[in-house]
Design an enzyme around this catalytic site. Structure first.
Site, mmCIF file in Angstrom:
data_model
loop_
_atom_site.group_PDB
_atom_site.id
_atom_site.type_symbol
_atom_site.label_atom_id
_atom_site.label_comp_id
_atom_site.label_asym_id
_atom_site.label_seq_id
_atom_site.Cartn_x
_atom_site.Cartn_y
_atom_site.Cartn_z
ATOM 1 N N ASN A 32 4.097 1.358 -8.487
ATOM 2 C CA ASN A 32 3.685 2.343 -7.482
ATOM 3 C C ASN A 32 4.945 3.020 -6.951
ATOM 4 O O ASN A 32 5.680 2.446 -6.169
ATOM 5 C CB ASN A 32 2.939 1.603 -6.351
ATOM 6 C CG ASN A 32 2.573 2.516 -5.201
ATOM 7 O OD1 ASN A 32 2.699 3.738 -5.294
ATOM 8 N ND2 ASN A 32 2.118 1.922 -4.101
ATOM 9 N N SER A 66 6.512 -6.907 -2.090
ATOM 10 C CA SER A 66 7.873 -7.420 -2.315
ATOM 11 C C SER A 66 8.031 -8.210 -3.607
ATOM 12 O O SER A 66 8.803 -9.164 -3.661
ATOM 13 C CB SER A 66 8.338 -8.240 -1.106
ATOM 14 O OG SER A 66 8.443 -7.407 0.036
ATOM 15 N N GLY A 95 7.165 -4.005 1.176
ATOM 16 C CA GLY A 95 8.443 -3.361 1.489
ATOM 17 C C GLY A 95 9.316 -4.136 2.457
ATOM 18 O O GLY A 95 10.272 -3.593 3.007
ATOM 19 N N GLU A 101 -2.697 -7.174 -1.477
ATOM 20 C CA GLU A 101 -1.391 -6.796 -0.936
ATOM 21 C C GLU A 101 -1.355 -7.081 0.564
ATOM 22 O O GLU A 101 -1.786 -6.245 1.370
ATOM 23 C CB GLU A 101 -1.149 -5.302 -1.148
ATOM 24 C CG GLU A 101 -1.032 -4.896 -2.591
ATOM 25 C CD GLU A 101 -0.143 -3.668 -2.750
ATOM 26 O OE1 GLU A 101 0.850 -3.758 -3.461
ATOM 27 O OE2 GLU A 101 -0.433 -2.644 -2.115
ATOM 28 N N HIS A 143 -4.754 1.947 -0.626
ATOM 29 C CA HIS A 143 -3.454 1.338 -0.347
ATOM 30 C C HIS A 143 -3.254 1.261 1.170
ATOM 31 O O HIS A 143 -3.675 2.159 1.907
ATOM 32 C CB HIS A 143 -2.331 2.156 -1.002
ATOM 33 C CG HIS A 143 -1.017 1.457 -0.951
ATOM 34 N ND1 HIS A 143 -0.249 1.423 0.187
ATOM 35 C CD2 HIS A 143 -0.356 0.730 -1.882
ATOM 36 C CE1 HIS A 143 0.837 0.697 -0.052
ATOM 37 N NE2 HIS A 143 0.794 0.267 -1.300
ATOM 38 N N LYS A 203 5.185 5.584 -5.099
ATOM 39 C CA LYS A 203 5.023 6.152 -3.744
ATOM 40 C C LYS A 203 5.637 7.555 -3.672
ATOM 41 O O LYS A 203 5.516 8.337 -4.607
ATOM 42 C CB LYS A 203 5.631 5.194 -2.706
ATOM 43 C CG LYS A 203 5.113 3.769 -2.859
ATOM 44 C CD LYS A 203 5.432 2.873 -1.703
ATOM 45 C CE LYS A 203 4.877 1.482 -1.975
ATOM 46 N NZ LYS A 203 5.011 0.574 -0.856
ATOM 47 N N GLU A 262 -0.850 1.864 3.014
ATOM 48 C CA GLU A 262 -0.177 3.022 3.621
ATOM 49 C C GLU A 262 -1.152 4.174 3.840
ATOM 50 O O GLU A 262 -1.014 4.949 4.784
ATOM 51 C CB GLU A 262 1.026 3.436 2.747
ATOM 52 C CG GLU A 262 2.173 2.447 2.905
ATOM 53 C CD GLU A 262 3.050 2.264 1.671
ATOM 54 O OE1 GLU A 262 3.012 3.115 0.770
ATOM 55 O OE2 GLU A 262 3.771 1.247 1.621
HETATM 56 P P1 PGA Z 1 6.701 -3.207 -2.443
HETATM 57 O O1 PGA Z 1 5.377 -2.311 -2.363
HETATM 58 O O2 PGA Z 1 6.765 -3.797 -3.805
HETATM 59 O O3 PGA Z 1 7.826 -2.261 -2.161
HETATM 60 O O4 PGA Z 1 6.577 -4.264 -1.376
HETATM 61 C C1 PGA Z 1 4.202 -2.718 -2.991
HETATM 62 C C2 PGA Z 1 3.104 -1.719 -2.749
HETATM 63 O O5 PGA Z 1 3.051 -1.131 -1.662
HETATM 64 O O6 PGA Z 1 2.266 -1.476 -3.625
#
Ligand code: PGA
Length: 246
Positions: free
Chosen positions: A10, A208, A171, A165, A94, A12, A96
């Protein structure tokens, strides 16, 4: 348990146009015999990535979509157009999107149904916040998201992928212990079957994941793959992550 592990990148709003060639190259070179790999670039990079991945055994996914096929919806991108652009997957729900764009479970359900109608594979993201975790509500919260997001889902030839998730792990570097994730993931499988009547579903872990911890996640029985953000945006780390996923 799925034989082929699924690795979804992903990107982003992080990956820049000038990084696309080298990122696709490192994925192209990786041994994918036992992996299903999909890249999810931003909308504006989909066309370029679609041509870069040609004949490389790499899937293409979008990070979001709108649920109407066509019309006056300024700024939106329909799932139908994503299919025309070469996508096979669409991330839906997601955290976000839930957080910054107020996407409710009702909206997420509409998107998921549209993606299925078009014949693409939705990757439905669910997960609890830090507060919900600390209050001991993880299983309850994730179960509730599944029940609301999967309303009216009927699967015939299509499939859904679920990504667990935990919001607090995204993140932050503070990943969920693989054993703890395993417990939630196996609940997700049971709940999915109860809701849809379909016996099998691939469930990914995200939050992460990096080149160092990926193997430990993939060893778990109920973890069929990983959804990777930050670590998938750096060529060297992505290369190592794929090598460690076999
Ligand atoms: P990350 O994000 O690996 O940077 O923690 C995962 C995601 O949001 O899909």
């Amino acid at each position: 348990m799925h034989m082929q592990k699924i690795i979804v990148a992903n990107w982003k709003m992080v990956v820049k146009k000038e990084q696309l060639v080298s990122l696709v190259e490192v994925v192209g070179q990786a041994d994918k015999t036992n992996l299903e790999v999909a890249l999810c670039p931003s909308f504006v990079h989909l066309t370029e990535v679609a041509s870069l991945i040609n004949n490389k055994n790499i899937g293409l996914g979008a990070q979001n979509c709108f649920w109407v096929e066509h019309g006056a919806y300024t700024g939106e991108v329909s799932a139908w157009d994503l299919k025309d652009e070469g996508c096979q997957y669409v991330l839906v729900g997601h955290s976000e999107r839930r957080k910054y764009f107020s996407e409710s479970d009702e909206i997420i359900n509409k998107k998921l149904l549209a993606v299925l109608e078009v014949g693409l594979t939705p990757i439905l993201c669910v997960g609890e916040t830090k507060e919900e975790k600390d209050a001991g509500h993880t299983l309850e919260r994730v179960r509730e998201q599944l029940q609301k997001d999967l309303v009216n889902v009927i699967l015939k030839d299509s499939r859904i992928i679920i990504a667990y998730e935990p919001v607090w792990a995204i993140g932050t570097g503070d990943f969920c212990k693989p054993n703890d994730a395993e417990e939630v993931q196996s609940m997700i499988k049971e709940e999915f079957t109860k809701i849809t009547g379909v016996a099998e579903v691939a469930v990914l872990y995200g939050g992460s994941v990096d080149d160092k911890n990926v193997a430990e996640f993939l060893k778990q029985n109920s973890i069929d793959g990983v959804l990777v953000g930050g670590a998938s945006t750096k060529v060297e780390v992505l290369g190592k992550l794929l090598a460690n996923s076999i």
